[in-house]
Scaffold this active site. Sequence first.
Site, PDB file in Angstrom:
ATOM      1  N   ASN A 168       0.820  -1.222   0.000  1.00  0.00           N
ATOM      2  CA  ASN A 168       0.000   0.000   0.000  1.00  0.00           C
ATOM      3  C   ASN A 168       0.854   1.272   0.000  1.00  0.00           C
ATOM      4  O   ASN A 168       0.351   2.375   0.188  1.00  0.00           O
ATOM      5  CB  ASN A 168      -0.956   0.008   1.204  1.00  0.00           C
ATOM      6  CG  ASN A 168      -0.225   0.050   2.543  1.00  0.00           C
ATOM      7  OD1 ASN A 168       1.007   0.126   2.580  1.00  0.00           O
ATOM      8  ND2 ASN A 168      -0.967   0.010   3.635  1.00  0.00           N
ATOM      9  N   HIS A 212       3.369   1.906   2.136  1.00  0.00           N
ATOM     10  CA  HIS A 212       3.909   2.357   3.427  1.00  0.00           C
ATOM     11  C   HIS A 212       5.426   2.182   3.477  1.00  0.00           C
ATOM     12  O   HIS A 212       5.993   1.332   2.783  1.00  0.00           O
ATOM     13  CB  HIS A 212       3.198   1.690   4.613  1.00  0.00           C
ATOM     14  CG  HIS A 212       3.527   0.253   4.899  1.00  0.00           C
ATOM     15  ND1 HIS A 212       2.575  -0.672   5.259  1.00  0.00           N
ATOM     16  CD2 HIS A 212       4.697  -0.422   4.902  1.00  0.00           C
ATOM     17  CE1 HIS A 212       3.152  -1.843   5.473  1.00  0.00           C
ATOM     18  NE2 HIS A 212       4.432  -1.715   5.253  1.00  0.00           N
ATOM     19  N   GLU A 271       1.617   4.314   7.685  1.00  0.00           N
ATOM     20  CA  GLU A 271       0.539   3.850   6.810  1.00  0.00           C
ATOM     21  C   GLU A 271      -0.086   5.026   6.049  1.00  0.00           C
ATOM     22  O   GLU A 271       0.041   6.181   6.464  1.00  0.00           O
ATOM     23  CB  GLU A 271      -0.549   3.180   7.663  1.00  0.00           C
ATOM     24  CG  GLU A 271      -0.081   1.917   8.383  1.00  0.00           C
ATOM     25  CD  GLU A 271      -0.053   0.676   7.477  1.00  0.00           C
ATOM     26  OE1 GLU A 271       0.194   0.812   6.260  1.00  0.00           O
ATOM     27  OE2 GLU A 271      -0.267  -0.421   8.000  1.00  0.00           O
TER      28      GLU A 271
END
Length: 248
Positions: free
Chosen positions: A136, A138, A143
């Site tokens: 994603n 990160h 995050e």
Amino acid sequence: MIIVKAQNYDEISKKAASYIAAQVQLKPACVLGLATGSTPCGTYQELIRYHREEGLSFQKVRTINLDEYYGLPATHEQSYSHFMRKNLFDHIDILAENTHVPDGLATNPNAFGREYDELIASLGGIDMQLLGIGSNGHIAFNEPGNCFVAQTRLVDLNQNTIEDNARFFESAEEVPRQAISMGMKSILGAKRILILASGKGKADAVKGMLEGSVDPLLPASILQLHQNVTLIADLAALSQTAESVLQS
Ligand code: GLP
């Protein structure tokens, strides 16, 4: 950002280790920022080989790890502290007191985070920071969200990170829901950053990091603001990135 293309995972590992070995040779008392996850394992294997076969010494090196699951003791098999001992520290001549991994049992994790940032500053900052990238986008456990966070602190893990990391645990239920993660200030404070990406699962994140705007929804995109970043990625991880970006 310098993009180094590798044919496969093995080549990523060899190239990354050669940069780190050169850093250690040039400055034996350097501060290395280290990462966990499956991606750097081959790099650590290769560094162990440099130590055993080529006499590379880590005796003066200091290390700072990016993150640790919150709630796991350093002795837990899936703690990042255990990971680092198993995959690197136990096989080289580094001094245990020169290695630093966030304390997953810190009673006040945010105060701990402030002390961790102070520790990094007191060491003179990180000379070379090794990073992986989450599917994603990160980096460490920063995050996707609505802002970039500077400080090392307690973070909640995203559902897809929990699912990605479930492969290391018996089940997704066992993956800790929180972690202590280095913040963007200490990461971007590194003099040099090496980010590794391998496999198709990282292709969208790599594309976003290289082609998109600097956006906290894709945390690795902040690396566009750093002056000295080298991405070492295999063909699969670069498969979504436009050829024009790879050649620029
Ligand atoms: C983990 C770590 C990151 C790592 C990333 C990718 O959650 N906190 O530091 O870069 O996920 O992991 P992997 O290399 O296993 O794909």
